[in-house]
Design an enzyme around this catalytic site. Structure first.
Site, PDB file in Angstrom:
ATOM      1  CG  ASP A  68       0.457   9.200   0.816  1.00 27.82           C
ATOM      2  OD1 ASP A  68       0.186   7.899   1.145  1.00 27.82           O
ATOM      3  OD2 ASP A  68      -0.300   9.963   1.455  1.00 27.82           O
ATOM      4  CG  HIS A  93      -2.113  -1.056   1.177  1.00 23.44           C
ATOM      5  ND1 HIS A  93      -3.117  -0.792   0.937  1.00 23.44           N
ATOM      6  CD2 HIS A  93      -1.935  -2.578   1.233  1.00 23.44           C
ATOM      7  CE1 HIS A  93      -4.058  -1.803   0.696  1.00 23.44           C
ATOM      8  NE2 HIS A  93      -3.160  -2.914   0.992  1.00 23.44           N
TER       9      HIS A  93
END
Ligand code: F6P
Length: 467
Positions: free
Chosen positions: A376, A167
């Site tokens: 991110d 992720h």
């Protein structure tokens, strides 16, 4: 072999976590676990039968060890002692892998005791999976806390089809190779049948690494070969449950919540919003500095601009997070001290975890959404904001270093390391012509709708089935 689940999901956290019971300090209640992983995975699994989810309860002392059912899934808790949590979660996961994989925004620490703890806990998760999975079942491993699980499963349950999805970003080999245990991690990841990443760049970084270490050879753009097996290595960009978010954002409670909020703020011309876990990768400090400078220069005034920053408490036993909290709170205090008025702070800072309905009201109230991470994996807050703007108003300012920037190209894209550039981007968002804003928002919404959480899960599992 005893019967088990056909699909076993394994993630560091269960979708729900134990939190203190407000009415009885000695007891706990269940709350939703933090992070994008749970937000995307929970809705995407709703249409699958016979799913087990193996994870940690985030325990607070009342350790839960029995399996239980939740949202049509079998939840299988993995227990960790305080010491094990320190080594596996605070240490190796969040003191080594997290900063290393996020471009070394902070220096990763390498400790052999953490590594030993990491191996021990990965083994515990792998044993729970081996116990939970039906013969020939599919296993879907999630995230950096569990990178060794596939390697361990290949020894004990070679019948399983195993896939891994990361992720967070995957760093270039030039950074990853600093890891003393680079060979063990890379080999264990190659024991999966599918290795999925958020962006094509992340997938390429991993392939380059595996080939460079001599552990695999390339079999075309998105496939590697290792030990006579083929491994699919490619991007599966994660999405949100767009339909539900868009539906909930239109409900009366949310709409009135948003207008009440604006009224409470004194109906400023511009409401800016940030919603993040309090994490040093998220660029909360840089956006506060940009806002503070714009106020100081008179480009924005406290009479017409307000900023709300929700910073969900996170990883508060890790030093870098303690330091960040102090820094952010000092900045908020300084900006409010210099520019606030009695009864009207110019920055509203909530160091709290808010229910999703409250976040929706905030999304609806915000004219400008600031998503400015230094790095991110994806950033689902950006996608949630887009999905919750039924009238197509609102401007998203998005860091080029968020995985979401690969897809959300109609946002105002910024480099968060460039303070002047960020200030200029904020001003262009504040002053954006409404027709242009709507045009961009419509395009962003189409992208978020097209690649939602269900599409993401289906395409990953289809790739796994095809192996
Ligand atoms: O997506 C990254 C991630 O670390 C997930 O693995 C995790 O569940 C989430 O963010 C929240 O972090 P934490 O579990 O450390 O509170």
């Amino acid at each position: 072999m005893k019967p088990g689940a056909q699909l076993v999901v394994v993630a560091n956290r269960l979708p729900v976590k134990q939190i203190p019971d407000p009415d009885n300090a000695a007891d706990f209640v269940w709350g939703v676990s933090p992070g994008g992983l749970v937000a995307a995975l929970t809705p995407s699994l709703a249409s699958y039968d016979d799913v087990a989810w193996v994870g940690w309860t985030g325990h607070i002392g009342v350790e839960m060890t029995e399996r239980f059912r939740h949202d049509n899934m079998e939840l299988i808790p993995v227990a960790l002692t305080e010491d094990e949590k320190e080594l596996h979660y605070d240490g190796m996961s969040n003191g080594t892998f997290w900063p290393l994989y996020h471009d070394k925004v902070r220096a990763p620490e390498f400790h052999r005791t953490w590594w030993d703890g990491y191996k021990l806990i990965n083994r515990r998760f792998a044993e729970a999976v081996a116990d939970a999975a039906a013969p020939n079942a599919r296993v879907w491993i999630h995230d950096y806390q569990l990178q060794l699980v596939a390697g361990l499963l290949r020894e004990t349950r070679p019948d399983l089809r195993v896939g891994f999805f990361l992720h967070i970003p995957f760093p270039p080999p030039e950074l990853f190779n600093q890891l003393p245990w680079r060979t063990e991690i890379t080999s264990a990841l190659l024991d999966n049948d599918v290795v999925g990443f958020q962006t094509p760049d992340d997938a390429e970084n991993f392939s380059r690494l595996a080939v460079g270490l001599g552990l695999a050879s390339s079999e075309g753009k998105w496939a590697l070969s290792a030990d006579g097996r083929s491994i699919e290595v490619r991007a599966f960009p994660i999405g949100i449950d767009e339909e539900t978010v868009a539906y909930k954002a239109k409900q009366h409670g949310v709409t009135t919540g948003a207008s009440d909020l604006r009224a409470q703020l004194g109906n400023p011309r511009v409401v800016m919003l940030g919603v993040d876990r309090l994490d040093y990768t998220k660029g909360i400090d840089v956006r506060l500095r940009a806002f503070g400078e714009l106020l100081a220069e008179g480009k924005l005034s406290s009479h017409d601009a307000t900023m709300i920053q929700v910073a969900e408490p996170s990883r508060d036993k890790v030093n870098a997070y303690v330091d960040l909290r102090e820094r952010v709170e000092r900045l908020v205090g300084a900006i409010n001290g210099a520019h606030g008025r009695l009864g009207f702070p110019v920055v509203h800072y909530l160091h709290q975890s808010r229910p999703f309905e409250d976040l929706l009201a905030l999304y609806r109230a915000a004219d400008v959404m600031l998503v400015t991470p230094f790095r991110d994996g994806m950033n689902l807050v950006a996608k949630e904001y887009v999905a919750s703007r039924p009238d197509e108003s609102g401007v998203l300012v998005l860091s080029e270093f968020a995985g979401a920037a690969t897809e959300l190209t109609d946002a105002v894209i910024v480099n968060p390391y460039d303070l002047n550039g960020l200030k200029a981007a904020i001003m262009s968002a504040v002053n954006m012509d409404p027709a242009e804003g709507r045009h961009r928002m419509r395009a962003l919404q189409a992208t978020v709708r097209h690649n939602d959480a269900v599409t993401w899960a289906r395409s990953f599992l289809a790739a796994l089935d095809a192996t």
